[in-house]
Design an enzyme around this catalytic site. Structure first.
Site, short mmCIF file in Angstrom:
data_model
loop_
_atom_site.label_atom_id
_atom_site.label_comp_id
_atom_site.label_asym_id
_atom_site.label_seq_id
_atom_site.Cartn_x
_atom_site.Cartn_y
_atom_site.Cartn_z
N LYS A 1 -1.28 -2.54 0.97
CA LYS A 1 -1.41 -3.18 -0.35
C LYS A 1 -1.42 -2.10 -1.43
O LYS A 1 -2.47 -1.81 -2.03
CB LYS A 1 -2.70 -4.02 -0.41
CG LYS A 1 -2.43 -5.49 -0.17
CD LYS A 1 -3.67 -6.32 -0.24
CE LYS A 1 -3.80 -7.10 -1.52
NZ LYS A 1 -2.78 -8.12 -1.73
N1 PMP Z 1 1.77 -10.91 1.43
C1 PMP Z 1 1.56 -10.35 0.24
C2 PMP Z 1 2.68 -9.65 -0.44
C3 PMP Z 1 0.30 -10.42 -0.37
O1 PMP Z 1 0.08 -9.87 -1.55
C4 PMP Z 1 -0.72 -11.13 0.30
C5 PMP Z 1 -2.08 -11.24 -0.36
N2 PMP Z 1 -2.91 -10.19 -0.01
C6 PMP Z 1 -0.46 -11.69 1.55
C7 PMP Z 1 0.80 -11.56 2.08
C8 PMP Z 1 -1.54 -12.39 2.33
O2 PMP Z 1 -2.47 -11.45 2.79
P1 PMP Z 1 -4.00 -11.87 3.02
O3 PMP Z 1 -3.97 -13.05 3.88
O4 PMP Z 1 -4.60 -10.68 3.68
O5 PMP Z 1 -4.56 -12.14 1.68
#
Ligand code: PMP
Length: 331
Positions: A154
């Site tokens: 991220k």
């Molecule tokens: N893909 C992207 C590009 C994201 O920004 C997110 C949000 N964090 C997710 C998938 C989903 O990840 P998570 O379930 O860990 O929030």
């Protein structure tokens, strides 16, 4: 907001220079998390969902970006619990940790030269997508590819990619964008992972297709297999499979689990949330507010009674003002 001092003492600077000279603001050299705290009215607690997993992912990003923050995942969890307690939220919240290159060296591209810092904020948070069912479009923007910038972390700068896709989709009247990867295969939403349900099987792109290893994605995988007995496949998905699917589901911390009912003006299945998406959603919502004893290990309950123990005078004044407002005192 909790802002802990970095290991090396920064040079004295004005509040304004703090912001505009910082390397991360210019180049996106940060990693962040989006964590939800779900308010359980009955028990008077905020349940932080899969807190430790979020910090494990943040620290993986720190390794890649050489972000030297002096905390372990356990310490980051502790700091987060403390902040949630101090802020005394009695509603759903979003928790945003950010580790970033804080050096005031704007024309320096060498990560090894730049000191780092860490900030943490919590804000009230409701429905992120603005709708319980989604009309999506296929984005004209492609997902970043691992040899460019790894999508599995991220990293702040990557989010320009998501923001371009989300902006394009919403300006065209859709709720969300489905982004394809560099070879035209299905990748994810702008802030969500994607699941395709077809012939009783549930399919999701594999991590090598440039998706974020979502914590909600992992939650869906575990629930689909162990609670619904579905066979789950992680593999490359063709674009056309989305149009032909029985159900399509997006998952993410902010987005929760939300069914896609239409893609590029074509209905998915019969254009309504399907039975598997609905079952997964029901289970998930029970779990995240701490109503399913089997999955309590995914929840960190922050109790409202503890909140008062940490209360500073300033917090107390804020609380009294809020209580006055609630009571119709008009502030
Ligand atoms: N893909 C992207 C590009 C994201 O920004 C997110 C949000 N964090 C997710 C998938 C989903 O990840 P998570 O379930 O860990 O929030």
């Amino acid at each position: 907001m909790i802002r802990r001092p970095p290991r090396s003492t920064p040079k004295p600077s004005s509040a304004a220079s703090d912001v505009y000279k910082r390397q991360a603001l210019h180049y996106g050299t940060g990693v962040f998390e989006g964590i939800r705290g779900n308010w359980n009215e009955e028990k008077g607690v905020v349940n932080i969902f899969r807190l430790r997993e979020h910090y494990d992912r943040l620290l993986r990003g720190c390794r890649l970006l050489m972000l030297d923050i002096p905390y372990t995942a356990d310490q980051l969890c502790e700091i987060t619990i403390e902040l949630v307690e101090r802020n005394a939220h009695q509603h759903d919240i979003y928790i945003r940790p950010l580790a970033y290159k804080s050096a005031e060296l704007v024309a320096n591209l060498k990560l090894q030269d730049l000191e780092s810092d860490f900030t943490l904020i919590t804000v009230p948070f409701g429905n992120y997508l603005g709708s319980d069912t989604l009309r999506c479009c296929t984005s004209s923007w492609r997902r970043v590819d691992d040899p460019m910038i790894p999508a599995r972390l991220k990293i702040s700068g990557i989010y320009v990619n998501s923001i371009l896709a989300k902006t394009e989709a919403t300006l065209s009247g859709f709720d969300e964008a489905i982004i394809l990867n560099h070879d035209g295969h299905v990748c994810e939403g702008s802030g969500e992972n994607i699941f395709v349900i077809a012939d009783g099987r549930i399919i999701t792109p594999s991590l090598e297709d440039n998706v974020l290893p979502g914590i909600t994605r992992d939650t869906v995988i575990q629930l689909a297999q162990s609670e619904l007995g579905l066979s789950l496949v992680e593999r490359t998905i063709d674009r056309s499979e989305l149009y032909l699917a029985d159900e399509v589901l997006l998952s993410g911390t902010a987005a929760h689990l939300t069914p896609v009912i239409e893609l590029d003006n074509r209905p998915i299945g019969d254009g309504k949330p399907g039975p598997i998406s609905t079952k997964l959603q029901e289970m998930y919502f029970d779990i995240v507010v701490g109503r399913n004893p089997k999955y309590m290990h995914w929840c960190t309950a922050v109790s409202y009674t503890n909140l008062r123990a940490h209360e500073t005078e300033a917090d107390l004044v804020c609380r009294r003002l809020l209580e006055k407002k609630k009571g119709g005192g008009g502030g």
